[in-house]
Design a protein around this motif. Structure first.
Motif, PDB file in Angstrom:
ATOM      1  N   TYR A  65       0.833  -1.207   0.000  1.00  0.00           N
ATOM      2  CA  TYR A  65       0.000   0.000   0.000  1.00  0.00           C
ATOM      3  C   TYR A  65       0.869   1.259   0.000  1.00  0.00           C
ATOM      4  CZ  TYR A  65      -2.887   3.777   1.826  1.00  0.00           C
ATOM      5  OH  TYR A  65      -3.511   4.984   2.011  1.00  0.00           O
ATOM      6  N   ILE A  66       1.862   1.295   0.888  1.00  0.00           N
ATOM      7  CA  ILE A  66       2.746   2.465   0.945  1.00  0.00           C
ATOM      8  C   ILE A  66       3.458   2.644  -0.389  1.00  0.00           C
ATOM      9  CG2 ILE A  66       4.757   3.487   2.078  1.00  0.00           C
ATOM     10  CD1 ILE A  66       2.227   3.464   3.805  1.00  0.00           C
ATOM     11  N   GLY A  67       3.891   1.552  -1.002  1.00  0.00           N
ATOM     12  CA  GLY A  67       4.582   1.638  -2.278  1.00  0.00           C
ATOM     13  C   GLY A  67       3.693   2.105  -3.410  1.00  0.00           C
ATOM     14  N   GLU A  68       2.449   1.631  -3.428  1.00  0.00           N
ATOM     15  CA  GLU A  68       1.537   1.990  -4.510  1.00  0.00           C
ATOM     16  C   GLU A  68       1.015   3.413  -4.388  1.00  0.00           C
ATOM     17  OE1 GLU A  68      -0.292  -2.407  -5.679  1.00  0.00           O
ATOM     18  OE2 GLU A  68      -1.571  -0.923  -4.690  1.00  0.00           O
ATOM     19  N   THR A  69       0.886   3.917  -3.175  1.00  0.00           N
ATOM     20  CA  THR A  69       0.304   5.243  -2.980  1.00  0.00           C
ATOM     21  C   THR A  69       1.363   6.318  -2.752  1.00  0.00           C
ATOM     22  OG1 THR A  69       0.037   4.823  -0.597  1.00  0.00           O
ATOM     23  CG2 THR A  69      -1.824   4.275  -2.040  1.00  0.00           C
ATOM     24  N   GLY A  70       2.614   5.928  -2.613  1.00  0.00           N
ATOM     25  CA  GLY A  70       3.691   6.887  -2.396  1.00  0.00           C
ATOM     26  C   GLY A  70       4.473   7.136  -3.665  1.00  0.00           C
ATOM     27  N   ASP A  71       5.490   7.941  -3.540  1.00  0.00           N
ATOM     28  CA  ASP A  71       6.324   8.329  -4.687  1.00  0.00           C
ATOM     29  C   ASP A  71       7.493   7.354  -4.810  1.00  0.00           C
ATOM     30  OD1 ASP A  71       7.462   9.698  -6.793  1.00  0.00           O
ATOM     31  OD2 ASP A  71       8.435  11.198  -5.502  1.00  0.00           O
ATOM     32  N   TYR A  72       7.185   6.151  -5.286  1.00  0.00           N
ATOM     33  CA  TYR A  72       8.199   5.106  -5.402  1.00  0.00           C
ATOM     34  C   TYR A  72       8.155   4.487  -6.795  1.00  0.00           C
ATOM     35  CZ  TYR A  72       8.226   5.300  -0.281  1.00  0.00           C
ATOM     36  OH  TYR A  72       8.309   5.716   1.015  1.00  0.00           O
ATOM     37  N   ASP A  73       9.325   4.312  -7.384  1.00  0.00           N
ATOM     38  CA  ASP A  73       9.439   3.613  -8.665  1.00  0.00           C
ATOM     39  C   ASP A  73       9.671   2.135  -8.367  1.00  0.00           C
ATOM     40  OD1 ASP A  73       9.860   2.711 -11.213  1.00  0.00           O
ATOM     41  OD2 ASP A  73      11.637   3.949 -11.611  1.00  0.00           O
ATOM     42  N   VAL A  74       8.574   1.423  -8.095  1.00  0.00           N
ATOM     43  CA  VAL A  74       8.648   0.011  -7.741  1.00  0.00           C
ATOM     44  C   VAL A  74       7.524  -0.742  -8.442  1.00  0.00           C
ATOM     45  CG1 VAL A  74       9.726   0.320  -5.471  1.00  0.00           C
ATOM     46  CG2 VAL A  74       7.236   0.394  -5.678  1.00  0.00           C
ATOM     47  N   THR A  75       7.705  -2.038  -8.575  1.00  0.00           N
ATOM     48  CA  THR A  75       6.645  -2.924  -9.051  1.00  0.00           C
ATOM     49  C   THR A  75       6.486  -4.058  -8.048  1.00  0.00           C
ATOM     50  OG1 THR A  75       8.205  -4.218 -10.378  1.00  0.00           O
ATOM     51  CG2 THR A  75       7.061  -2.411 -11.484  1.00  0.00           C
ATOM     52  N   PHE A  76       5.277  -4.591  -7.988  1.00  0.00           N
ATOM     53  CA  PHE A  76       4.957  -5.660  -7.052  1.00  0.00           C
ATOM     54  C   PHE A  76       4.423  -6.868  -7.807  1.00  0.00           C
ATOM     55  CE2 PHE A  76       4.334  -1.704  -4.681  1.00  0.00           C
ATOM     56  CZ  PHE A  76       5.121  -1.930  -3.559  1.00  0.00           C
ATOM     57  N   GLU A  77       4.834  -8.039  -7.354  1.00  0.00           N
ATOM     58  CA  GLU A  77       4.239  -9.288  -7.814  1.00  0.00           C
ATOM     59  C   GLU A  77       3.907 -10.098  -6.564  1.00  0.00           C
ATOM     60  OE1 GLU A  77       5.124 -13.312 -10.484  1.00  0.00           O
ATOM     61  OE2 GLU A  77       6.659 -11.751 -10.317  1.00  0.00           O
ATOM     62  N   ARG A  78       2.628 -10.369  -6.391  1.00  0.00           N
ATOM     63  CA  ARG A  78       2.177 -11.084  -5.199  1.00  0.00           C
ATOM     64  C   ARG A  78       1.886 -12.538  -5.548  1.00  0.00           C
ATOM     65  NH1 ARG A  78      -0.824  -9.926  -0.132  1.00  0.00           N
ATOM     66  NH2 ARG A  78      -0.296  -7.754  -0.472  1.00  0.00           N
ATOM     67  N   ASP A  79       2.487 -13.444  -4.788  1.00  0.00           N
ATOM     68  CA  ASP A  79       2.183 -14.870  -4.912  1.00  0.00           C
ATOM     69  C   ASP A  79       1.529 -15.288  -3.599  1.00  0.00           C
ATOM     70  OD1 ASP A  79       2.038 -17.438  -5.891  1.00  0.00           O
ATOM     71  OD2 ASP A  79       4.071 -17.968  -5.276  1.00  0.00           O
ATOM     72  N   ALA A  80       0.196 -15.275  -3.579  1.00  0.00           N
ATOM     73  CA  ALA A  80      -0.550 -15.552  -2.352  1.00  0.00           C
ATOM     74  C   ALA A  80      -0.350 -16.993  -1.915  1.00  0.00           C
ATOM     75  CB  ALA A  80      -2.036 -15.269  -2.575  1.00  0.00           C
ATOM     76  N   ASN A  81      -0.676 -17.267  -0.653  1.00  0.00           N
ATOM     77  CA  ASN A  81      -0.575 -18.653  -0.198  1.00  0.00           C
ATOM     78  C   ASN A  81      -1.632 -19.506  -0.899  1.00  0.00           C
ATOM     79  OD1 ASN A  81      -3.082 -18.747   1.304  1.00  0.00           O
ATOM     80  ND2 ASN A  81      -2.078 -17.659   2.972  1.00  0.00           N
ATOM     81  N   SER A  82      -1.519 -20.799  -0.741  1.00  0.00           N
ATOM     82  CA  SER A  82      -2.347 -21.703  -1.541  1.00  0.00           C
ATOM     83  C   SER A  82      -3.818 -21.690  -1.154  1.00  0.00           C
ATOM     84  CB  SER A  82      -1.788 -23.134  -1.454  1.00  0.00           C
ATOM     85  OG  SER A  82      -0.534 -23.203  -2.099  1.00  0.00           O
ATOM     86  N   LEU A  83      -4.163 -21.074  -0.008  1.00  0.00           N
ATOM     87  CA  LEU A  83      -5.569 -20.918   0.347  1.00  0.00           C
ATOM     88  C   LEU A  83      -6.186 -19.713  -0.350  1.00  0.00           C
ATOM     89  CD1 LEU A  83      -5.461 -21.654   4.182  1.00  0.00           C
ATOM     90  CD2 LEU A  83      -6.295 -23.164   2.371  1.00  0.00           C
ATOM     91  N   MET A  84      -5.365 -18.717  -0.661  1.00  0.00           N
ATOM     92  CA  MET A  84      -5.856 -17.476  -1.259  1.00  0.00           C
ATOM     93  C   MET A  84      -5.590 -17.395  -2.759  1.00  0.00           C
ATOM     94  SD  MET A  84      -4.812 -14.621   1.625  1.00  0.00           S
ATOM     95  CE  MET A  84      -5.651 -14.546   3.218  1.00  0.00           C
ATOM     96  N   ARG A  85      -4.692 -18.235  -3.258  1.00  0.00           N
ATOM     97  CA  ARG A  85      -4.346 -18.206  -4.677  1.00  0.00           C
ATOM     98  C   ARG A  85      -5.499 -18.724  -5.523  1.00  0.00           C
ATOM     99  NH1 ARG A  85      -0.625 -21.581  -4.416  1.00  0.00           N
ATOM    100  NH2 ARG A  85       0.934 -20.187  -3.559  1.00  0.00           N
ATOM    101  N   GLU A  86      -5.549 -18.299  -6.783  1.00  0.00           N
ATOM    102  CA  GLU A  86      -6.571 -18.794  -7.694  1.00  0.00           C
ATOM    103  C   GLU A  86      -6.483 -20.315  -7.793  1.00  0.00           C
ATOM    104  OE1 GLU A  86      -9.002 -17.246  -9.401  1.00  0.00           O
ATOM    105  OE2 GLU A  86      -8.501 -15.385  -8.348  1.00  0.00           O
ATOM    106  N   PRO A  87      -7.632 -21.012  -7.781  1.00  0.00           N
ATOM    107  CA  PRO A  87      -7.621 -22.480  -7.858  1.00  0.00           C
ATOM    108  C   PRO A  87      -6.867 -22.978  -9.100  1.00  0.00           C
ATOM    109  CG  PRO A  87      -9.822 -21.675  -7.332  1.00  0.00           C
ATOM    110  CD  PRO A  87      -9.001 -20.465  -7.673  1.00  0.00           C
TER     111      PRO A  87
END
Length: 452
Positions: free
Chosen positions: A128-150
Protein backbone atom coordinates in the motif's frame (compact mmCIF):
# COMPACT_ATOMS: atom_id res chain seq x y z
CA UNK A 1 -15.83 -4.77 -6.37
CA UNK A 2 -14.87 -6.87 -3.33
CA UNK A 3 -15.84 -5.42 0.04
CA UNK A 4 -13.11 -3.29 1.59
CA UNK A 5 -12.04 -3.50 5.21
CA UNK A 6 -13.52 -0.03 5.77
CA UNK A 7 -16.89 -1.14 4.38
CA UNK A 8 -16.87 -4.31 6.52
CA UNK A 9 -16.14 -2.27 9.65
CA UNK A 10 -18.97 0.14 8.81
CA UNK A 11 -21.33 -2.81 8.25
CA UNK A 12 -20.50 -4.51 11.57
CA UNK A 13 -20.09 -1.37 13.67
CA UNK A 14 -16.47 -1.55 14.85
CA UNK A 15 -13.12 -3.26 14.18
CA UNK A 16 -13.47 -5.37 17.33
CA UNK A 17 -16.94 -6.57 16.33
CA UNK A 18 -15.72 -7.45 12.83
CA UNK A 19 -12.68 -9.38 14.05
CA UNK A 20 -14.22 -11.12 17.05
CA UNK A 21 -17.13 -12.51 15.03
CA UNK A 22 -15.32 -13.04 11.73
CA UNK A 23 -16.95 -15.88 9.81
CA UNK A 24 -13.78 -17.11 8.12
CA UNK A 25 -12.95 -20.74 8.78
CA UNK A 26 -10.01 -21.53 11.09
CA UNK A 27 -6.58 -20.94 9.60
CA UNK A 28 -4.84 -24.09 8.41
CA UNK A 29 -1.52 -24.94 6.82
CA UNK A 30 -2.54 -26.37 3.43
CA UNK A 31 -0.14 -29.32 3.48
CA UNK A 32 -0.40 -32.91 4.79
CA UNK A 33 -1.37 -32.69 8.51
CA UNK A 34 0.74 -35.65 9.65
CA UNK A 35 3.04 -38.05 7.84
CA UNK A 36 3.45 -40.22 10.95
CA UNK A 37 2.28 -38.43 14.10
CA UNK A 38 2.90 -34.86 15.18
CA UNK A 39 4.68 -35.89 18.41
CA UNK A 40 7.40 -37.83 16.61
CA UNK A 41 7.57 -35.15 13.94
CA UNK A 42 8.10 -32.46 16.58
CA UNK A 43 11.00 -34.43 18.02
CA UNK A 44 12.73 -34.85 14.65
CA UNK A 45 14.19 -31.34 14.49
CA UNK A 46 15.84 -32.02 17.85
CA UNK A 47 17.04 -35.58 17.33
CA UNK A 48 17.72 -36.14 13.61
CA UNK A 49 16.61 -33.95 10.67
CA UNK A 50 13.20 -32.69 9.65
CA UNK A 51 11.93 -31.83 6.17
CA UNK A 52 9.21 -29.18 6.28
CA UNK A 53 7.28 -27.89 3.27
CA UNK A 54 6.85 -24.11 3.44
CA UNK A 55 5.61 -23.75 -0.14
CA UNK A 56 1.92 -23.24 0.58
CA UNK A 57 1.12 -21.38 3.80
CA UNK A 58 2.95 -18.07 3.40
CA UNK A 59 2.61 -15.26 0.85
CA UNK A 60 5.50 -13.93 -1.25
CA UNK A 61 5.56 -10.26 -2.20
CA UNK A 62 8.24 -9.65 -4.84
CA UNK A 63 9.34 -6.01 -4.80
CA UNK A 64 11.54 -4.70 -7.60
CA UNK A 65 12.69 -1.41 -9.04
CA UNK A 66 15.08 1.49 -8.38
CA UNK A 67 13.17 2.54 -5.24
CA UNK A 68 12.58 -0.92 -3.76
CA UNK A 69 15.25 -0.57 -1.08
CA UNK A 70 14.10 2.97 -0.24
CA UNK A 71 10.54 1.73 0.23
CA UNK A 72 11.69 -1.02 2.57
CA UNK A 73 13.87 1.39 4.52
CA UNK A 74 10.96 3.85 4.79
CA UNK A 75 8.60 1.18 6.15
CA UNK A 76 10.96 -1.02 8.19
CA UNK A 77 12.36 -0.36 11.65
CA UNK A 78 15.43 -2.39 10.71
CA UNK A 79 18.77 -1.03 9.62
CA UNK A 80 19.44 -1.48 5.92
CA UNK A 81 23.09 -0.48 6.04
CA UNK A 82 25.15 -3.16 4.28
CA UNK A 83 22.03 -5.13 3.35
CA UNK A 84 23.43 -6.60 0.16
CA UNK A 85 22.38 -9.35 -2.21
CA UNK A 86 22.21 -12.84 -0.65
CA UNK A 87 21.29 -11.48 2.75
CA UNK A 88 18.00 -11.79 4.62
CA UNK A 89 16.48 -10.31 7.75
CA UNK A 90 13.37 -10.36 9.89
CA UNK A 91 11.61 -7.25 8.59
CA UNK A 92 9.48 -5.37 11.15
CA UNK A 93 7.08 -2.50 10.42
CA UNK A 94 5.09 -0.13 12.63
CA UNK A 95 2.32 2.37 11.96
CA UNK A 96 2.67 6.15 12.25
CA UNK A 97 2.05 5.90 16.01
CA UNK A 98 4.82 3.33 16.51
CA UNK A 99 2.57 0.30 17.02
CA UNK A 100 3.35 -3.00 15.36
CA UNK A 101 2.00 -3.78 11.90
CA UNK A 102 3.78 -7.14 11.73
CA UNK A 103 6.93 -8.92 10.65
CA UNK A 104 8.11 -11.08 7.75
CA UNK A 105 11.32 -12.48 6.30
CA UNK A 106 12.95 -10.23 3.70
CA UNK A 107 15.23 -11.80 1.08
CA UNK A 108 17.54 -9.65 -1.03
CA UNK A 109 17.52 -11.80 -4.17
CA UNK A 110 19.42 -9.58 -6.62
CA UNK A 111 20.09 -5.91 -7.25
CA UNK A 112 16.79 -4.01 -6.88
CA UNK A 113 14.85 -7.28 -6.33
CA UNK A 114 13.50 -8.40 -2.95
CA UNK A 115 11.09 -11.08 -1.70
CA UNK A 116 9.06 -10.32 1.43
CA UNK A 117 7.69 -13.61 2.79
CA UNK A 118 5.16 -14.10 5.56
CA UNK A 119 1.67 -13.37 6.77
CA UNK A 120 -0.29 -10.93 4.61
CA UNK A 121 -0.55 -8.19 7.27
CA UNK A 122 2.86 -6.56 6.83
CA UNK A 123 3.01 -7.39 3.11
CA UNK A 124 -0.23 -5.52 2.51
CA UNK A 125 1.07 -2.48 4.40
CA UNK A 126 4.32 -2.30 2.40
CA UNK A 127 2.49 -2.73 -0.90
CA UNK A 128 0.00 0.00 0.00
CA UNK A 129 2.75 2.47 0.94
CA UNK A 130 4.58 1.64 -2.28
CA UNK A 131 1.54 1.99 -4.51
CA UNK A 132 0.30 5.24 -2.98
CA UNK A 133 3.69 6.89 -2.40
CA UNK A 134 6.32 8.33 -4.69
CA UNK A 135 8.20 5.11 -5.40
CA UNK A 136 9.44 3.61 -8.66
CA UNK A 137 8.65 0.01 -7.74
CA UNK A 138 6.65 -2.92 -9.05
CA UNK A 139 4.96 -5.66 -7.05
CA UNK A 140 4.24 -9.29 -7.81
CA UNK A 141 2.18 -11.08 -5.20
CA UNK A 142 2.18 -14.87 -4.91
CA UNK A 143 -0.55 -15.55 -2.35
CA UNK A 144 -0.58 -18.65 -0.20
CA UNK A 145 -2.35 -21.70 -1.54
CA UNK A 146 -5.57 -20.92 0.35
CA UNK A 147 -5.86 -17.48 -1.26
CA UNK A 148 -4.35 -18.21 -4.68
CA UNK A 149 -6.57 -18.79 -7.69
CA UNK A 150 -7.62 -22.48 -7.86
CA UNK A 151 -5.33 -24.60 -9.99
CA UNK A 152 -2.51 -22.03 -10.01
CA UNK A 153 0.70 -23.41 -8.44
CA UNK A 154 3.09 -21.39 -6.26
CA UNK A 155 5.85 -19.46 -7.96
CA UNK A 156 8.51 -21.03 -5.73
CA UNK A 157 8.97 -24.23 -3.78
CA UNK A 158 10.33 -23.63 -0.29
CA UNK A 159 11.63 -26.45 1.91
CA UNK A 160 13.23 -26.34 5.32
CA UNK A 161 15.79 -28.81 6.68
CA UNK A 162 16.25 -28.58 10.45
CA UNK A 163 18.04 -30.66 13.04
CA UNK A 164 21.44 -31.92 14.16
CA UNK A 165 21.81 -34.02 10.98
CA UNK A 166 20.89 -31.18 8.59
CA UNK A 167 24.49 -30.22 7.81
CA UNK A 168 25.56 -33.80 7.03
CA UNK A 169 22.52 -34.26 4.82
CA UNK A 170 23.28 -31.05 2.91
CA UNK A 171 26.84 -32.18 2.31
CA UNK A 172 25.65 -35.48 0.90
CA UNK A 173 23.08 -33.71 -1.29
CA UNK A 174 25.61 -31.27 -2.70
CA UNK A 175 28.60 -33.61 -2.79
CA UNK A 176 30.86 -31.10 -1.08
CA UNK A 177 31.45 -29.46 2.30
CA UNK A 178 28.93 -26.73 2.96
CA UNK A 179 30.76 -23.40 2.91
CA UNK A 180 30.62 -21.32 6.06
CA UNK A 181 27.53 -19.14 5.74
CA UNK A 182 26.48 -16.65 8.38
CA UNK A 183 23.04 -16.83 9.98
CA UNK A 184 20.41 -15.33 7.64
CA UNK A 185 22.82 -15.23 4.71
CA UNK A 186 22.20 -17.07 1.46
CA UNK A 187 24.26 -19.40 -0.70
CA UNK A 188 23.63 -21.31 -3.92
CA UNK A 189 24.02 -25.10 -4.22
CA UNK A 190 23.53 -27.76 -6.86
CA UNK A 191 21.17 -30.60 -5.91
CA UNK A 192 20.50 -33.38 -8.41
CA UNK A 193 21.73 -31.12 -11.21
CA UNK A 194 19.48 -28.21 -10.25
CA UNK A 195 20.53 -24.83 -8.87
CA UNK A 196 19.04 -24.31 -5.40
CA UNK A 197 19.26 -21.18 -3.28
CA UNK A 198 19.60 -21.64 0.46
CA UNK A 199 19.07 -19.42 3.48
CA UNK A 200 21.14 -20.32 6.54
CA UNK A 201 18.44 -20.62 9.12
CA UNK A 202 17.67 -22.25 12.44
CA UNK A 203 14.71 -23.43 14.46
CA UNK A 204 14.71 -24.20 18.19
CA UNK A 205 18.45 -23.59 18.11
CA UNK A 206 19.18 -26.39 15.65
CA UNK A 207 21.16 -25.93 12.41
CA UNK A 208 18.99 -25.48 9.38
CA UNK A 209 18.64 -24.53 5.75
CA UNK A 210 15.71 -23.03 3.88
CA UNK A 211 15.89 -24.18 0.25
CA UNK A 212 13.97 -22.53 -2.57
CA UNK A 213 13.73 -22.36 -6.35
CA UNK A 214 11.26 -22.50 -9.26
CA UNK A 215 8.11 -24.48 -8.47
CA UNK A 216 8.45 -26.86 -11.40
CA UNK A 217 11.80 -28.07 -10.00
CA UNK A 218 10.47 -28.61 -6.49
CA UNK A 219 9.43 -32.25 -6.79
CA UNK A 220 12.83 -33.29 -8.16
CA UNK A 221 14.62 -31.49 -5.32
CA UNK A 222 12.26 -32.98 -2.73
CA UNK A 223 12.79 -36.50 -4.05
CA UNK A 224 16.56 -36.02 -3.91
CA UNK A 225 16.34 -34.83 -0.30
CA UNK A 226 14.22 -37.81 0.73
CA UNK A 227 16.51 -40.30 -0.99
CA UNK A 228 19.68 -38.85 0.54
CA UNK A 229 18.02 -38.37 3.93
CA UNK A 230 17.31 -42.01 4.63
CA UNK A 231 20.67 -42.65 6.28
CA UNK A 232 20.27 -39.52 8.42
CA UNK A 233 16.84 -40.51 9.78
CA UNK A 234 15.06 -37.82 7.81
CA UNK A 235 11.49 -37.24 9.02
CA UNK A 236 8.77 -35.66 6.90
CA UNK A 237 6.98 -33.08 9.03
CA UNK A 238 3.32 -32.23 8.45
CA UNK A 239 1.29 -29.13 9.14
CA UNK A 240 0.36 -29.98 12.74
CA UNK A 241 3.93 -30.26 14.00
CA UNK A 242 5.21 -27.41 11.85
CA UNK A 243 2.50 -25.04 13.09
CA UNK A 244 3.81 -25.52 16.63
CA UNK A 245 7.51 -24.97 15.88
CA UNK A 246 7.26 -21.27 16.70
CA UNK A 247 6.63 -22.11 20.36
CA UNK A 248 10.19 -23.41 20.62
CA UNK A 249 11.82 -20.46 18.86
CA UNK A 250 9.48 -18.02 20.71
CA UNK A 251 8.20 -16.32 17.57
CA UNK A 252 4.64 -14.93 17.77
CA UNK A 253 3.37 -15.55 14.21
CA UNK A 254 0.38 -13.25 13.91
CA UNK A 255 0.02 -10.35 16.34
CA UNK A 256 -2.96 -8.09 15.66
CA UNK A 257 -1.80 -5.36 13.24
CA UNK A 258 -2.20 -1.72 14.29
CA UNK A 259 -4.03 -0.71 11.11
CA UNK A 260 -7.48 0.26 12.33
CA UNK A 261 -6.76 3.72 13.79
CA UNK A 262 -4.16 6.43 13.44
CA UNK A 263 -2.72 8.53 10.65
CA UNK A 264 -3.66 7.29 7.19
CA UNK A 265 -5.72 4.36 8.47
CA UNK A 266 -8.98 5.45 6.79
CA UNK A 267 -7.45 5.39 3.31
CA UNK A 268 -5.59 2.16 4.03
CA UNK A 269 -8.73 0.35 5.20
CA UNK A 270 -10.52 1.49 2.05
CA UNK A 271 -7.68 -0.05 -0.01
CA UNK A 272 -7.46 -3.29 2.01
CA UNK A 273 -9.81 -6.16 1.05
CA UNK A 274 -12.07 -7.28 3.90
CA UNK A 275 -10.92 -10.86 3.33
CA UNK A 276 -7.49 -9.92 4.71
CA UNK A 277 -8.38 -8.40 8.09
CA UNK A 278 -8.17 -11.68 10.04
CA UNK A 279 -10.04 -12.84 13.14
CA UNK A 280 -9.68 -12.19 16.87
CA UNK A 281 -9.87 -14.86 19.57
CA UNK A 282 -9.26 -15.06 23.29
CA UNK A 283 -10.39 -13.90 26.70
CA UNK A 284 -9.06 -10.35 26.46
CA UNK A 285 -11.93 -8.05 25.51
CA UNK A 286 -12.16 -4.33 24.92
CA UNK A 287 -14.34 -2.19 22.68
CA UNK A 288 -11.26 -0.10 21.87
CA UNK A 289 -9.18 -1.80 19.16
CA UNK A 290 -6.11 0.16 20.29
CA UNK A 291 -6.08 -1.85 23.52
CA UNK A 292 -4.98 -4.81 21.38
CA UNK A 293 -2.04 -2.97 19.80
CA UNK A 294 1.54 -4.00 20.58
CA UNK A 295 4.92 -2.38 20.13
CA UNK A 296 7.90 -4.26 18.68
CA UNK A 297 9.36 -4.34 22.19
CA UNK A 298 6.38 -6.34 23.50
CA UNK A 299 7.44 -9.22 21.22
CA UNK A 300 11.19 -9.00 21.75
CA UNK A 301 11.93 -7.14 18.52
CA UNK A 302 13.91 -4.39 20.21
CA UNK A 303 17.09 -5.91 18.79
CA UNK A 304 15.72 -5.25 15.28
CA UNK A 305 14.94 -1.57 15.86
CA UNK A 306 17.56 0.77 14.41
CA UNK A 307 17.13 4.53 14.72
CA UNK A 308 19.80 5.06 12.07
CA UNK A 309 17.29 6.09 9.38
CA UNK A 310 13.94 7.74 8.99
CA UNK A 311 10.96 5.40 8.79
CA UNK A 312 7.22 5.53 9.30
CA UNK A 313 6.56 5.75 13.04
CA UNK A 314 10.14 6.50 14.07
CA UNK A 315 9.42 9.43 16.40
CA UNK A 316 6.56 7.60 18.09
CA UNK A 317 8.62 4.44 18.45
CA UNK A 318 11.42 6.38 20.13
CA UNK A 319 8.85 7.52 22.70
CA UNK A 320 7.67 3.93 23.23
CA UNK A 321 11.29 2.84 23.70
CA UNK A 322 11.75 5.40 26.47
CA UNK A 323 8.61 4.30 28.34
CA UNK A 324 7.64 1.23 30.33
CA UNK A 325 8.07 -1.87 28.20
CA UNK A 326 6.57 -5.33 28.39
CA UNK A 327 8.75 -8.43 28.15
CA UNK A 328 8.16 -11.47 25.98
CA UNK A 329 8.14 -14.67 28.06
CA UNK A 330 7.05 -18.29 27.94
CA UNK A 331 4.20 -19.35 30.20
CA UNK A 332 4.16 -23.02 31.19
CA UNK A 333 0.58 -23.98 32.01
CA UNK A 334 -0.14 -25.93 35.20
CA UNK A 335 -0.74 -29.61 34.35
CA UNK A 336 -3.47 -30.04 36.97
CA UNK A 337 -5.44 -27.01 35.80
CA UNK A 338 -4.96 -28.02 32.17
CA UNK A 339 -6.22 -31.53 32.93
CA UNK A 340 -9.20 -30.10 34.81
CA UNK A 341 -10.07 -27.96 31.80
CA UNK A 342 -9.97 -30.97 29.50
CA UNK A 343 -11.96 -33.03 31.99
CA UNK A 344 -14.92 -30.65 31.65
CA UNK A 345 -15.59 -32.30 28.28
CA UNK A 346 -16.66 -35.43 30.19
CA UNK A 347 -18.60 -33.75 32.98
CA UNK A 348 -22.17 -32.39 33.14
CA UNK A 349 -22.69 -28.74 32.27
CA UNK A 350 -21.02 -26.34 29.87
CA UNK A 351 -17.40 -27.35 29.25
CA UNK A 352 -14.34 -25.15 28.98
CA UNK A 353 -13.23 -23.94 25.56
CA UNK A 354 -11.76 -26.93 23.72
CA UNK A 355 -7.95 -26.97 23.92
CA UNK A 356 -6.54 -28.40 20.72
CA UNK A 357 -3.16 -30.11 20.39
CA UNK A 358 -0.50 -29.36 19.36
CA UNK A 359 -1.76 -25.76 18.79
CA UNK A 360 -4.66 -24.28 20.74
CA UNK A 361 -5.02 -21.02 18.79
CA UNK A 362 -8.54 -20.64 17.34
CA UNK A 363 -8.26 -17.22 15.65
CA UNK A 364 -5.66 -15.48 13.52
CA UNK A 365 -4.97 -13.17 16.46
CA UNK A 366 -5.03 -14.97 19.82
CA UNK A 367 -5.18 -12.58 22.79
CA UNK A 368 -5.83 -14.03 26.27
CA UNK A 369 -5.78 -12.23 29.61
CA UNK A 370 -2.91 -12.87 32.04
CA UNK A 371 -3.59 -12.05 35.69
CA UNK A 372 -1.54 -11.72 38.86
CA UNK A 373 -3.55 -11.43 42.09
CA UNK A 374 -6.64 -10.78 39.96
CA UNK A 375 -5.07 -7.82 38.10
CA UNK A 376 -4.26 -7.81 34.37
CA UNK A 377 -0.48 -7.86 33.84
CA UNK A 378 -0.24 -8.72 30.15
CA UNK A 379 -1.55 -10.94 27.38
CA UNK A 380 -0.92 -14.48 26.20
CA UNK A 381 -0.55 -15.12 22.47
CA UNK A 382 0.09 -18.49 20.81
CA UNK A 383 -0.35 -21.65 22.90
CA UNK A 384 0.41 -25.31 22.39
CA UNK A 385 2.29 -28.46 23.34
CA UNK A 386 6.07 -28.98 23.05
CA UNK A 387 6.82 -32.70 22.91
CA UNK A 388 10.56 -32.33 23.52
CA UNK A 389 9.90 -30.52 26.80
CA UNK A 390 6.64 -32.28 27.72
CA UNK A 391 4.98 -28.97 28.55
CA UNK A 392 1.96 -27.04 27.36
CA UNK A 393 3.09 -23.45 26.96
CA UNK A 394 2.13 -20.09 25.54
CA UNK A 395 4.10 -17.04 24.47
CA UNK A 396 3.13 -13.90 26.36
CA UNK A 397 3.92 -10.20 26.74
CA UNK A 398 3.99 -9.22 30.42
CA UNK A 399 4.64 -6.12 32.47
CA UNK A 400 8.26 -6.14 33.59
CA UNK A 401 7.32 -6.56 37.27
CA UNK A 402 5.74 -9.94 36.50
CA UNK A 403 8.14 -11.17 33.81
CA UNK A 404 10.80 -12.69 36.05
CA UNK A 405 11.21 -16.47 35.65
CA UNK A 406 9.39 -18.35 38.37
CA UNK A 407 6.60 -15.78 38.73
CA UNK A 408 3.16 -17.35 39.12
CA UNK A 409 0.34 -15.94 36.98
CA UNK A 410 -3.07 -17.02 35.70
CA UNK A 411 -4.18 -17.37 32.06
CA UNK A 412 -7.89 -16.80 31.46
CA UNK A 413 -9.00 -19.27 28.78
CA UNK A 414 -12.19 -18.95 26.75
CA UNK A 415 -14.47 -16.14 25.66
CA UNK A 416 -17.16 -14.34 27.65
CA UNK A 417 -19.49 -13.83 25.97
CA UNK A 418 -18.88 -16.52 23.35
CA UNK A 419 -18.22 -15.08 19.90
CA UNK A 420 -19.82 -16.43 16.71
CA UNK A 421 -16.59 -17.50 14.98
CA UNK A 422 -16.93 -20.95 13.36
CA UNK A 423 -14.19 -22.32 15.65
CA UNK A 424 -16.04 -21.30 18.81
CA UNK A 425 -18.46 -23.73 20.47
CA UNK A 426 -20.60 -22.97 23.56
CA UNK A 427 -18.18 -22.90 26.47
CA UNK A 428 -17.34 -21.21 29.76
CA UNK A 429 -14.27 -19.29 30.80
CA UNK A 430 -11.78 -20.89 33.15
CA UNK A 431 -8.54 -19.87 34.84
CA UNK A 432 -5.33 -21.85 34.37
CA UNK A 433 -2.31 -21.22 36.54
CA UNK A 434 0.99 -20.74 34.74
CA UNK A 435 4.65 -20.14 35.58
CA UNK A 436 6.87 -17.61 33.82
CA UNK A 437 9.92 -18.94 31.97
CA UNK A 438 12.30 -17.29 29.51
CA UNK A 439 11.51 -17.11 25.80
CA UNK A 440 12.62 -19.33 24.13
CA UNK A 441 11.81 -21.88 26.82
CA UNK A 442 14.59 -24.28 25.86
CA UNK A 443 18.02 -23.22 27.11
CA UNK A 444 19.52 -24.81 23.98
CA UNK A 445 17.36 -22.61 21.76
CA UNK A 446 18.18 -19.49 23.77
CA UNK A 447 21.91 -20.11 23.54
CA UNK A 448 22.06 -21.22 19.91
CA UNK A 449 19.27 -19.33 18.13
CA UNK A 450 18.57 -15.96 19.73
CA UNK A 451 22.24 -15.08 19.96
CA UNK A 452 22.26 -14.99 16.14
Amino acid sequence: MPESAAEAIARTGSPVELLRNAQARPTIFPVTPEFTNWRSEQLSWRTSVALLDQSHHMTDLFISGPDALRLLSDTGVNSFANFGVDKAKQFVAVNHEGYLIGDAILFHLEEEVFDLVGWFMVLDWVQYIGETGDYDVTFERDANSLMREPGVPPKLYRYELQGPNALALMEKLTGAPVPATKFFHMATFTIDGLEVRSLRHGMAGQPGFELFGPWDEGEQVRNAIIAAGEEFDLVLVGAKAYSSANLESAWVPSPLPAIFTGAGSADYLQWLPATRVGSLAGSFTSDDIEDYYLTPYDLGYGRSVAFDHDFIGRAALEQHAAGELRTKVTLVWDPEDLSAAQRTLYEPGTPAKYIDFPKARYGVYQVDRVLADGVDVGVSHDAGYITGEQVFASLASLDAAHAEPGTEVVVVWGEEPNSTKPAVEPHRQIEIRATVYPAPYSSFARENYRKN
